[in-house]
Design a protein around this motif. Sequence first.
Motif, short mmCIF file in Angstrom:
data_model
loop_
_atom_site.label_atom_id
_atom_site.label_comp_id
_atom_site.label_asym_id
_atom_site.label_seq_id
_atom_site.Cartn_x
_atom_site.Cartn_y
_atom_site.Cartn_z
N ILE A 13 5.89 146.26 80.80
CA ILE A 13 6.45 146.84 79.56
C ILE A 13 5.62 148.01 79.07
O ILE A 13 6.15 148.94 78.47
CB ILE A 13 6.67 145.77 78.48
N THR A 73 0.27 146.37 74.75
CA THR A 73 1.23 145.85 75.73
C THR A 73 0.50 145.11 76.84
O THR A 73 1.00 145.01 77.96
CB THR A 73 2.08 147.00 76.32
N LYS A 97 5.41 141.25 71.56
CA LYS A 97 5.28 139.83 71.26
C LYS A 97 4.47 139.16 72.38
O LYS A 97 4.54 139.63 73.53
CB LYS A 97 6.66 139.19 71.06
N MET A 126 12.74 143.48 69.56
CA MET A 126 13.68 144.60 69.64
C MET A 126 15.11 144.23 69.27
O MET A 126 15.94 145.11 69.04
CB MET A 126 13.65 145.24 71.03
P1 NAP Z 1 2.29 142.43 82.75
O1 NAP Z 1 3.18 143.21 83.66
O2 NAP Z 1 1.47 141.31 83.28
O3 NAP Z 1 1.34 143.49 82.04
C1 NAP Z 1 0.24 143.16 81.26
C2 NAP Z 1 -0.81 144.20 81.61
O4 NAP Z 1 -1.91 144.10 80.73
C3 NAP Z 1 -1.33 143.98 83.04
O5 NAP Z 1 -1.46 145.24 83.67
C4 NAP Z 1 -2.69 143.33 82.78
O6 NAP Z 1 -3.57 143.52 83.83
C5 NAP Z 1 -3.10 144.07 81.53
N1 NAP Z 1 -4.17 143.45 80.76
C6 NAP Z 1 -4.51 142.15 80.67
N2 NAP Z 1 -5.58 142.00 79.85
C7 NAP Z 1 -5.91 143.25 79.42
C8 NAP Z 1 -6.94 143.77 78.58
N3 NAP Z 1 -7.86 142.95 78.04
N4 NAP Z 1 -6.97 145.10 78.33
C9 NAP Z 1 -6.04 145.93 78.90
N5 NAP Z 1 -5.08 145.50 79.73
C10 NAP Z 1 -5.00 144.18 79.99
O7 NAP Z 1 3.10 141.85 81.55
P2 NAP Z 1 4.32 142.51 80.76
O8 NAP Z 1 5.58 141.94 81.25
O9 NAP Z 1 4.18 143.98 80.71
O10 NAP Z 1 4.07 141.87 79.33
C11 NAP Z 1 3.07 142.37 78.45
C12 NAP Z 1 3.35 141.80 77.05
O11 NAP Z 1 4.60 142.30 76.62
C13 NAP Z 1 3.44 140.28 77.02
O12 NAP Z 1 2.85 139.82 75.84
C14 NAP Z 1 4.93 140.01 77.03
O13 NAP Z 1 5.28 138.82 76.34
C15 NAP Z 1 5.46 141.21 76.28
N6 NAP Z 1 6.84 141.56 76.69
C16 NAP Z 1 7.79 141.69 75.74
C17 NAP Z 1 9.07 141.98 76.11
C18 NAP Z 1 10.16 142.14 75.07
O14 NAP Z 1 11.32 141.96 75.40
N7 NAP Z 1 9.83 142.49 73.84
C19 NAP Z 1 9.42 142.15 77.45
C20 NAP Z 1 8.41 142.04 78.41
C21 NAP Z 1 7.12 141.75 78.02
P3 NAP Z 1 -3.60 142.43 85.04
O15 NAP Z 1 -2.23 142.41 85.64
O16 NAP Z 1 -4.63 142.97 85.98
O17 NAP Z 1 -3.98 141.10 84.41
#
Ligand code: NAP
Length: 338
Positions: A13, A73, A97, A126
């Motif tokens: 995201i 994010t 979230k 959203m």
């Molecule tokens: P994701 O693809 O796993 O991305 C999270 C990213 O943050 C990964 O690159 C991770 O690295 C990195 N990260 C972890 N700890 C960190 C830190 N301390 N500092 C900087 N970066 C860090 O997950 P995602 O799907 O994008 O989701 C991210 C967030 O958005 C979640 O909380 C999710 O619930 C939310 N989200 C919301 C929606 C919505 O519909 N509103 C949709 C999707 C996601 P690593 O992979 O190396 O651990």
Amino acid sequence: MKVRIGVIGTGAIGCEHARRLTKVLTGAEVVAVTDVNRASAEKLVAALGISAEVYGDGHELIAAGDVDAVLVTSWGPTHEEYVLAAIEAGKYVFCEKPLATTAEGCRRIVDAEIAHGNRLVQVGFMRPYDAGYRLLRQAIVDGDIGEPLMVHCAHRNPEVPEAYVTPMAIHDTVVHELDVLRWLLDDDYVSAQVIFPRTTKYSHSKLADPQIILLETAKGVRIDVEVFVNCKYGYDIQCSVVGEEGVANLPEPMSITTRKNASLSQNLLSDWKKRFIDAYDVELQDFIDGIKIRSLTGPTAWDGFAAAVACDACVKAQETGQIESISMPPRPPFYDAE
Ligand code: NAP
């Protein structure tokens, strides 16, 4: 002048939001990025062709003098510390979230924001920006169906990864209904119960699927949410509000119908990203526009707290099989709409 944004977390995201800030929306530019995996942040900068600085961690990025606002994010458990740091620095922050992984953590953010004195936080819920939900809310506000009495919802995914387990049906999936239904009905929850029908053969031993979440609101509206994350056939969001004088349904996403081979058919979506793509654009544009006039109007830290309180009760209800009460403290006047 453009709002200069720093993005913490360049996963799925984070990349999507950075893309829309750079290519779709107006009034903002991504000037800083960071990720625990530095190569992922560098890859994003190269892919977008921007000259954003890649920082070693989120705290360095928040402290940077040329960052006006922050997008959090990253992985959920990191959200609270980054949002608190942004508030401490007096910077606007859009947090995906969950706002924090516990209700207590969300409350700490609420308290910090109130102590700061003006709204800095928008939570990435959203659905209130989705055109269909907006029409539904307008119908309720206009009294088109009389007072709402019941709401029937379904949240269906074709499939989920192996790591998705029973409580995630609440925290990752139903959390969106928990947020949008409070906003739709202008009401708070008072109880939750979870019922487990027979589990589909497409699930595994750590995921009860489907589940039915039963909610009651302070005004006495009864809500049922079916969450079914291995439904196979598509990504399908349903919401039907039954009022005293009629029923209002969430519109289906636009899709053509075809007549062919003696059948009438219409495609369904299979990817959640496409279902709410317009809503994501509108929510982030609203954040940018709100910063420019120093007045955020999107989902608040209080909304993040309310969703966390409701999630905790639903997870407890999964475990106990009982009706669990939900006790929300009164909303601080700080969060009254202006
Ligand atoms: P994701 O693809 O796993 O991305 C999270 C990213 O943050 C990964 O690159 C991770 O690295 C990195 N990260 C972890 N700890 C960190 C830190 N301390 N500092 C900087 N970066 C860090 O997950 P995602 O799907 O994008 O989701 C991210 C967030 O958005 C979640 O909380 C999710 O619930 C939310 N989200 C919301 C929606 C919505 O519909 N509103 C949709 C999707 C996601 P690593 O992979 O190396 O651990």
